[in-house]
Design an enzyme around this catalytic site. Structure first.
Site, short mmCIF file in Angstrom:
data_model
loop_
_atom_site.label_atom_id
_atom_site.label_comp_id
_atom_site.label_asym_id
_atom_site.label_seq_id
_atom_site.Cartn_x
_atom_site.Cartn_y
_atom_site.Cartn_z
N ARG A 160 0.85 -1.20 0.00
CA ARG A 160 0.00 0.00 0.00
C ARG A 160 0.88 1.24 0.00
O ARG A 160 2.04 1.21 0.35
CB ARG A 160 -0.93 0.00 1.21
CG ARG A 160 -1.96 -1.14 1.14
CD ARG A 160 -2.89 -1.14 2.33
NE ARG A 160 -3.75 0.03 2.34
CZ ARG A 160 -3.88 0.86 3.36
NH1 ARG A 160 -3.20 0.66 4.48
NH2 ARG A 160 -4.69 1.89 3.29
N LYS B 154 3.32 -6.79 12.34
CA LYS B 154 2.54 -7.07 11.13
C LYS B 154 2.79 -8.49 10.62
O LYS B 154 3.92 -8.91 10.39
CB LYS B 154 2.92 -6.06 10.04
CG LYS B 154 2.08 -6.18 8.79
CD LYS B 154 2.07 -4.88 8.01
CE LYS B 154 1.50 -5.06 6.62
NZ LYS B 154 1.30 -3.79 5.92
N ARG C 109 0.96 6.36 18.66
CA ARG C 109 1.46 7.45 19.49
C ARG C 109 2.05 6.86 20.77
O ARG C 109 1.61 5.82 21.26
CB ARG C 109 0.29 8.37 19.90
CG ARG C 109 0.03 9.44 18.89
CD ARG C 109 -0.70 10.61 19.53
NE ARG C 109 -2.05 10.30 19.92
CZ ARG C 109 -2.65 10.82 20.99
NH1 ARG C 109 -1.99 11.61 21.81
NH2 ARG C 109 -3.89 10.52 21.27
C1 BTN Z 1 0.51 -3.79 2.40
O1 BTN Z 1 1.26 -2.85 2.10
O2 BTN Z 1 0.29 -4.06 3.58
C2 BTN Z 1 -0.14 -4.62 1.32
C3 BTN Z 1 0.76 -5.73 0.86
C4 BTN Z 1 0.13 -6.61 -0.20
C5 BTN Z 1 1.14 -7.60 -0.76
C6 BTN Z 1 0.50 -8.59 -1.67
S1 BTN Z 1 1.57 -9.95 -2.02
C7 BTN Z 1 0.45 -10.52 -3.23
C8 BTN Z 1 -0.08 -9.31 -3.96
N1 BTN Z 1 0.78 -8.92 -5.04
C9 BTN Z 1 1.38 -7.75 -4.85
O3 BTN Z 1 2.18 -7.22 -5.62
N2 BTN Z 1 0.97 -7.24 -3.67
C10 BTN Z 1 0.02 -8.10 -3.02
#
Ligand code: BTN
Length: 327
Positions: A126, A191, A325
């Protein structure tokens, strides 16, 4: 002995299959198998190491993986699925991004088509970030879904997908996974998985949705470039390395979530999301472009917007990124 009838991806995939059991394989034997030199095998091994595999070599013995891995296998995933006959699955070796693969092929796909890969060279996260995707270490999974009622039907979808992952994890005994708004999956404050939903289409027409999930299963110890505290399944359940079973659990949970979401929207998922909210009643900051808004997390409203109790009162936010925070 320099040219081979096999392409590089095929040879690398075949080398990994031989190494997967965690035993030594000699460079000479591998070379003979593919009709290439030991030096060429050595170059393929270097590429596999760059893709994230922990391979070492011992003079006179050959190459060995630091620990055995279970490779993705389409047939095994199908066996674990609730409805194998109707499942559509593409299992790849190395790809830039499984989301990109779906984007390029969705015209030929039905709803629920899933693409999985052993490694991604340009995994997307993201906010334009990179998703670190070492070979065989995690699940990189994307599902195609076309919504005939278009963009307006998608409110809360990413949160519902988070709930689907939390539910799938319960099947392997992980009952305390939590959600960070909108859709990060957290375990013990770190995470575990991320969700990236990409949408294509025009306002007022059907839209094509790509639901991408990255789930850390057994990350190599030498991963250095993940920018935030992370955890993987293996650090909680060392014996749980069965990515095919895990993939099937995620696919089943995601398929039923997408079907229910398409029919009923976000409503049926609100309570489950609230129960898993990692920042409920915690002090947080919401990063909104150049602005930062401080407050206490007060869960989500019925549409999935983040509720933040700020100095000006309770406010709902559709976008932004939560940061913790200190107080
Ligand atoms: C995030 O940033 O938290 C989202 C990560 C999403 C990763 C997955 S792996 C499978 C799919 N292909 C990608 O290129 N991204 C998503």
């Amino acid at each position: 002995m320099t040219s081979s009838p096999f392409n590089s991806d095929y040879i690398r995939s075949a080398i990994v299959q031989q190494l997967a059991a965690g035993e030594f394989c000699s460079g000479e034997n591998l070379g003979e198998q593919f009709g290439i030199s030991r030096a060429a095998i050595s170059n393929h091994i270097k590429c596999l190491v760059e893709l994230g595999l922990d391979i070492f070599s011992v003079h006179g013995k050959g190459y060995k993986l630091a620990s055995a891995i279970e490779l993705l296998a389409k047939d095994t995933i199908l066996q674990h699925l609730e409805k194998p006959d109707s499942a559509q699955l593409t299992v790849l070796n190395v790809i830039d991004s499984t989301n990109q693969f779906i984007k390029e092929h969705h015209d030929d796909m039905q709803n629920g088509h899933v693409c999985l890969a052993e490694a991604q060279t340009a995994g997307r996260g993201r906010h334009g970030r990179r998703w670190v995707s070492p070979y065989g270490a995690s699940l990189y999974l994307s599902m195609h879904w076309s919504f005939s009622s278009g963009y307006q039907a998608l409110g809360g979808l990413s949160l519902a997908v988070g709930v689907a992952i939390v539910k799938a994890l319960q099947n392997i005994g992980i009952h305390h996974a939590q959600l960070k708004w909108p859709n990060d999956i957290y375990l013990e404050g770190k995470k575990l998985a991320g969700v990236l939903i990409e949408v294509e289409g025009q306002i007022g027409a059907a839209c094509q949705c790509i639901v991408g999930i990255g789930l850390n299963v057994n990350l190599p110890k030498n991963v250095t470039d993940i920018e935030q505290p992370y955890i993987d399944i293996a650090s909680l359940l060392p014996e749980m390395k069965d990515r095919n079973y895990l993939a099937a659990l995620i696919i089943d949970s995601l398929s039923s979530t997408m079907t229910q979401f398409e029919q009923q929207g976000f409503g049926p998922f609100v309570d489950d999301w609230r129960k898993a909210d990692v920042f409920a009643n915690k002090p947080i900051k919401l990063l909104l472009g150049k602005n930062t808004i401080e407050g206490f997390g007060r869960g989500i409203d019925d549409n999935g917007a983040l509720l933040l109790e700020t100095a000006e009162g309770l406010r709902a936010f559709q976008g932004g990124e939560i940061s913790v925070r200190a107080n």
